[in-house]
Design an enzyme around this catalytic site. Structure first.
Site, mmCIF file in Angstrom:
data_model
loop_
_atom_site.group_PDB
_atom_site.id
_atom_site.type_symbol
_atom_site.label_atom_id
_atom_site.label_comp_id
_atom_site.label_asym_id
_atom_site.label_seq_id
_atom_site.Cartn_x
_atom_site.Cartn_y
_atom_site.Cartn_z
ATOM 1 N N LEU A 68 0.817 -1.223 0.000
ATOM 2 C CA LEU A 68 0.000 0.000 0.000
ATOM 3 C C LEU A 68 0.847 1.267 0.000
ATOM 4 O O LEU A 68 0.324 2.358 -0.183
ATOM 5 C CB LEU A 68 -0.958 -0.011 1.192
ATOM 6 C CG LEU A 68 -1.874 -1.241 1.269
ATOM 7 C CD1 LEU A 68 -2.910 -1.052 2.367
ATOM 8 C CD2 LEU A 68 -2.564 -1.530 -0.058
ATOM 9 N N ARG A 69 2.152 1.128 0.230
ATOM 10 C CA ARG A 69 3.109 2.242 0.106
ATOM 11 C C ARG A 69 2.919 3.346 1.137
ATOM 12 O O ARG A 69 3.526 4.400 1.006
ATOM 13 C CB ARG A 69 3.047 2.853 -1.302
ATOM 14 C CG ARG A 69 3.319 1.857 -2.418
ATOM 15 C CD ARG A 69 4.784 1.547 -2.568
ATOM 16 N NE ARG A 69 5.024 0.692 -3.735
ATOM 17 C CZ ARG A 69 5.566 -0.509 -3.670
ATOM 18 N NH1 ARG A 69 5.929 -1.025 -2.502
ATOM 19 N NH2 ARG A 69 5.777 -1.214 -4.754
ATOM 20 N N ASN A 99 6.727 -3.673 3.970
ATOM 21 C CA ASN A 99 7.880 -3.010 3.341
ATOM 22 C C ASN A 99 7.594 -1.558 3.007
ATOM 23 O O ASN A 99 7.729 -1.105 1.869
ATOM 24 C CB ASN A 99 8.326 -3.771 2.082
ATOM 25 C CG ASN A 99 7.251 -3.825 1.018
ATOM 26 O OD1 ASN A 99 6.070 -3.689 1.336
ATOM 27 N ND2 ASN A 99 7.642 -4.012 -0.229
ATOM 28 N N HIS A 184 8.681 -15.081 1.045
ATOM 29 C CA HIS A 184 8.880 -14.814 -0.381
ATOM 30 C C HIS A 184 9.931 -15.839 -0.806
ATOM 31 O O HIS A 184 11.118 -15.645 -0.537
ATOM 32 C CB HIS A 184 9.387 -13.377 -0.547
ATOM 33 C CG HIS A 184 9.924 -13.035 -1.907
ATOM 34 N ND1 HIS A 184 9.145 -12.513 -2.894
ATOM 35 C CD2 HIS A 184 11.165 -13.145 -2.429
ATOM 36 C CE1 HIS A 184 9.896 -12.301 -3.983
ATOM 37 N NE2 HIS A 184 11.128 -12.685 -3.719
ATOM 38 N N HIS A 237 3.037 -16.111 -3.490
ATOM 39 C CA HIS A 237 3.102 -16.018 -4.953
ATOM 40 C C HIS A 237 3.976 -17.067 -5.641
ATOM 41 O O HIS A 237 4.979 -16.748 -6.268
ATOM 42 C CB HIS A 237 3.483 -14.597 -5.420
ATOM 43 C CG HIS A 237 4.675 -13.989 -4.741
ATOM 44 N ND1 HIS A 237 5.859 -14.645 -4.598
ATOM 45 C CD2 HIS A 237 4.848 -12.777 -4.175
ATOM 46 C CE1 HIS A 237 6.703 -13.868 -3.977
ATOM 47 N NE2 HIS A 237 6.106 -12.735 -3.710
ATOM 48 N N ASP A 310 -1.162 -9.359 -5.052
ATOM 49 C CA ASP A 310 0.261 -8.997 -5.072
ATOM 50 C C ASP A 310 0.458 -7.580 -5.621
ATOM 51 O O ASP A 310 1.436 -7.283 -6.312
ATOM 52 C CB ASP A 310 1.071 -10.016 -5.885
ATOM 53 C CG ASP A 310 2.509 -10.100 -5.400
ATOM 54 O OD1 ASP A 310 2.773 -9.646 -4.283
ATOM 55 O OD2 ASP A 310 3.359 -10.612 -6.149
#
Lengths: 430, 326
Positions: A68-69, A99, A184, A237, A310
């Site tokens: 979502l930054r 992140n 990941h 993913h 993603d």
């Protein structure tokens, strides 16, 4: 007491296999009743009536992996624009990666994300917290306290927890509190400095490749560590046939393992990179068509539990660069539903299985009280116009960033209406 | 008590660990310790049973508390006590340890009290000397006198160890105290639990005859004794547990967590304590429940008993050897 009556719907609940015409009654934001004969005598008095016109009423979609930054890179996306994009795409719950800048590795930041989500009030936003401080892969975060503050799982986001000793300890510590660790799965020493799938196309384009084995090697290692620690582990993913096979085998052996994939990995293959298209640069990279077909088969047989958007918004400056220098990732909130439906329309995956991957399955993995049509469940609902054809047009998207390789793709089916806690948060004018 | 009776009750030349000792042997050592408790509380603390004996405290690892306890014990029995601190970092392993042992052996000591940062090092040294050896803590292996003093402390308050529920909480992974206590408590018929985050528990700890818990409130439910262990903060650094505040929140002993234990549950800690890390200061200082001070006091008595019993055994052996040579 607020009451909303959804009449004339096709009740479709992947959690229970329910698929029947009928109605659904919402009282104070929760599902109070549902069934074929519910409004046979008419809609109850005082209730707001909504005619669903026979469309598919499903639990609101749960997107278990989105960036979502916010905080830190709001010029690419923020929680408000992401929420708008989510509900436009039929998503009522977003789980965001840690992140951000600063990294979500502290109780105060977990609380910040949850509060922002509530204030915006369009979709539920749950954060993952970082598994290691600053995503540096060295020191564990305060997992217990972060979980108490509302983190639904722990992950280093787009980075693998590469050090086996740290991973073991993270799993072991997480198991103490029965917490979920999300990986990941990509061995960095094999993937670096690659930008696309290793193979003929990369060779022709002269780009450094990322072998499928980078995913398989790390995943296989993790599965052995899961065997050692017994912790709940989720691989994010998946993109390769080898990874699907590894998970299938791990599940056969009874390990507490789940996984997801994302639409590009079943809807595209490495040829999408074509003429150095950076919008097709992803992490993990788009793979061969054999891998793509294995991902589809993995979704169909349930080896792959969930499908996440993603969502990885990037501005033009991050993408309009030579391929090797460009950022990885594409937006996905508004294309998740049509691409999942595509699996069913093409006959590759039954509709119930495809929709379970974006509703009941992620709810189960994350332990969320949603993702099903059941009395008492929150009335987070999506009304789907199942067959409506349209063409993906990125410039109409709510997301701040426009980096999508699906722009222009003809698809079928979209969210006609989205409800959060019985409240309409998105509706398409007919 | 005659020296012959003593050798019959503790027939070993060394005290290297609790593992392998019988309930009768342990009881014998604790019973002997009991005799010294009142002596130590009186004005005249000096006895003479180790007169003429040489005891060397050989410490390859810093420890003021334990070393002082051994030193006092030897002196109160009238022995000559020498403290040797060996800078471990300046020492090479293996051969040099044996060299040290041979050198000391040549000085004809009677008892060596040895602490070493490596598990098994004390055993290795004991094979090379003619005197008795007491393990004063080897690596993360054993610390038998600590377990014995804990047992004495408990027995004085509870009458017996049999049937007690004892929870050992915290950094079990790095704790020799935990290993010795688990062995002793099991042998003496107590029920042992360990409570810790998974990262601070060694693999297969459940095979050591303990119940394993990862939640303090579950682990402490209906316990008689709560033994806290020191969190080795120097080993923490975000890898075994993320932070002190997280550790204290979930695993630090405070009154809220203690509330689920039996109303008369007692608290122990081998020291030194990290207040506000593994234990709340108020709990640690609670004179009704905390045995931490008594543990230190019992430590001297237990070490006196161990030194005396081993010295007596040595006399018996020497006499037997002389007899055999005749």
């Amino acid at each position: 007491m607020t009451r909303v009556a959804l009449a004339n719907a096709r009740l479709f609940d992947p959690a229970t296999g329910r698929d029947t015409p009928g109605g659904l009654l919402i009282v104070d934001g929760r599902i109070a009743d549902l069934g074929p004969a519910l409004f046979a005598d008419g809609v109850p008095e005082g209730a707001e009536a909504i005619d669903c016109a026979g469309r598919l009423l499903v639990p609101g979609l749960i997107d278990m992996r989105a960036q979502l930054r916010e905080p830190g890179n709001e010029h690419q996306e923020n929680m408000a624009t992401a929420s708008q994009a989510a509900v436009a795409g039929g998503i009522t719950t977003i789980v965001c990666l840690p992140n951000t800048d600063p990294v979500i590795d502290d109780v105060a930041l977990v609380e910040f994300v949850r509060r922002r989500g509530r204030d915006i009030g369009l979709a539920h936003i749950h954060p993952y917290a970082a598994a290691t401080k600053g995503l540096a892969g060295k020191e564990l975060t305060e997992m217990g306290l972060l979980a108490e503050a509302g983190a639904v799982g722990f992950t280093d986001g787009t980075r693998a927890i590469a050090n086996a000793g740290i991973m073991r300890r993270a799993l072991s510590y997480a198991r103490t509190f029965d917490l979920l660790l999300v990986q990941h799965p990509e061995e960095p020493t094999l993937s670096h400095p690659g930008g696309m799938n290793e193979g003929e196309i990369a060779t022709r384009l002269g780009l450094p490749g990322i072998p499928a084995m980078a995913e398989v090697v790390l995943l296989e290692r993790d599965l052995r560590l899961v065997e050692l620690t017994g912790a709940r582990y989720h691989a994010a993913h998946l993109s390769t046939a080898g990874a699907v096979e590894a998970i299938r085998d791990a599940k056969r052996r009874g390990l507490p393992v789940t996984c997801d994939t994302a639409p590009p990995y079943f809807a595209l293959n490495e040829t999408a990179v074509g003429d150095y298209r950076t919008f097709a640069k992803l992490s993990p990279p788009l793979r061969s068509d054999g891998d793509r077909r294995a991902i589809v088969a993995g979704i169909a047989d349930g080896t792959i539990d969930a499908i996440a958007s993603d969502h990885a918004p990037h501005d033009q400056d991050s993408k309009r660069l030579p391929f090797s220098s460009a950022a990885s990732g594409i937006i996905g909130l508004e294309t998740l539903l049509p691409l999942v439906l595509e699996l069913a329309h093409q006959g590759d995956v039954p509709l119930a299985r495809a929709l379970a991957a974006v509703t009941a399955a992620p709810a189960g993995i994350l332990g969320l009280d949603c993702g099903r049509l059941a009395v008492g469940a929150p009335a987070d609902l999506t009304l789907i116009d199942l067959d409506r054809p349209w063409r993906i047009a990125v410039d109409r998207f709510r997301s701040k960033s426009k980096n999508s390789p699906f722009d222009g793709r003809p698809v079928q089916g979209r969210a006609a209406m989205t409800m959060l806690g019985g409240r309409v948060v998105h509706r398409v004018a007919d | 008590m005659s020296s012959l009776a003593a050798s019959a009750s503790y027939p070993h030349r060394h005290l290297l660990g609790i593992e392998g000792l019988s309930a009768a042997e342990i009881t014998h050592l604790i019973d002997r310790s009991e005799l010294f408790v009142s002596q130590n509380q009186g004005a005249d603390k000096k006895g003479g049973s180790l007169r003429g004996r040489t005891i060397i405290n050989l410490f390859f690892e810093n420890s003021t508390r334990t070393r002082t306890s051994f030193e006092l014990a030897g002196k109160r029995l009238g022995g000559d006590v020498i403290n040797m601190s060996v800078e471990y970092s300046s020492m090479k392993k293996g051969e040099t340890l044996i060299d040290t042992a041979m050198t000391l052996n040549a000085m004809n000591p009677d008892v060596l009290c040895v602490r070493h940062p490596e598990s098994g090092a004390v055993k290795l040294l004991s094979d090379k000397v003619n005197c008795a050896v007491i393990n004063a803590g080897d690596g993360t292996h054993e610390h038998p006198t600590q377990a014995l003093l804990d047992a004495l402390t408990i027995r004085r308050r509870k009458g017996s160890l049999r049937g007690l529920v004892v929870a050992i909480c915290g950094d079990v992974l790095h704790s020799r105290v935990a290993r010795s206590n688990i062995a002793l408590l099991n042998t003496m018929g107590a029920r042992v639990r360990v409570v810790a985050p998974r990262t601070l528990l060694p693999t297969a700890i459940d095979r050591l005859g303990v119940e394993v818990f990862h939640d303090m409130k579950r682990g402490l439910a209906d316990t008689d004794i709560v033994m806290m262990l020191r969190l080795q903060t120097e080993r923490m650094a975000g890898s075994f547990v993320p932070s002190i505040r997280e550790y204290y929140h979930f695993f630090g002993l405070d009154y809220a967590k203690l509330a689920v234990a039996k109303p008369d549950a007692l608290i122990m800690h081998p020291g030194p304590m990290n207040r506000g890390v593994e234990i709340d200061s108020e709990v640690a200082d609670d004179i009704d429940r905390s045995l931490i001070r008594q543990q230190v006091e019992m430590g001297v008595a237990v070490r006196m008993a161990c030194l005396e019993v081993l010295a007596e055994n040595l006399t018996t052996r020497n006499a037997a050897a002389v007899e055999a040579g005749r």
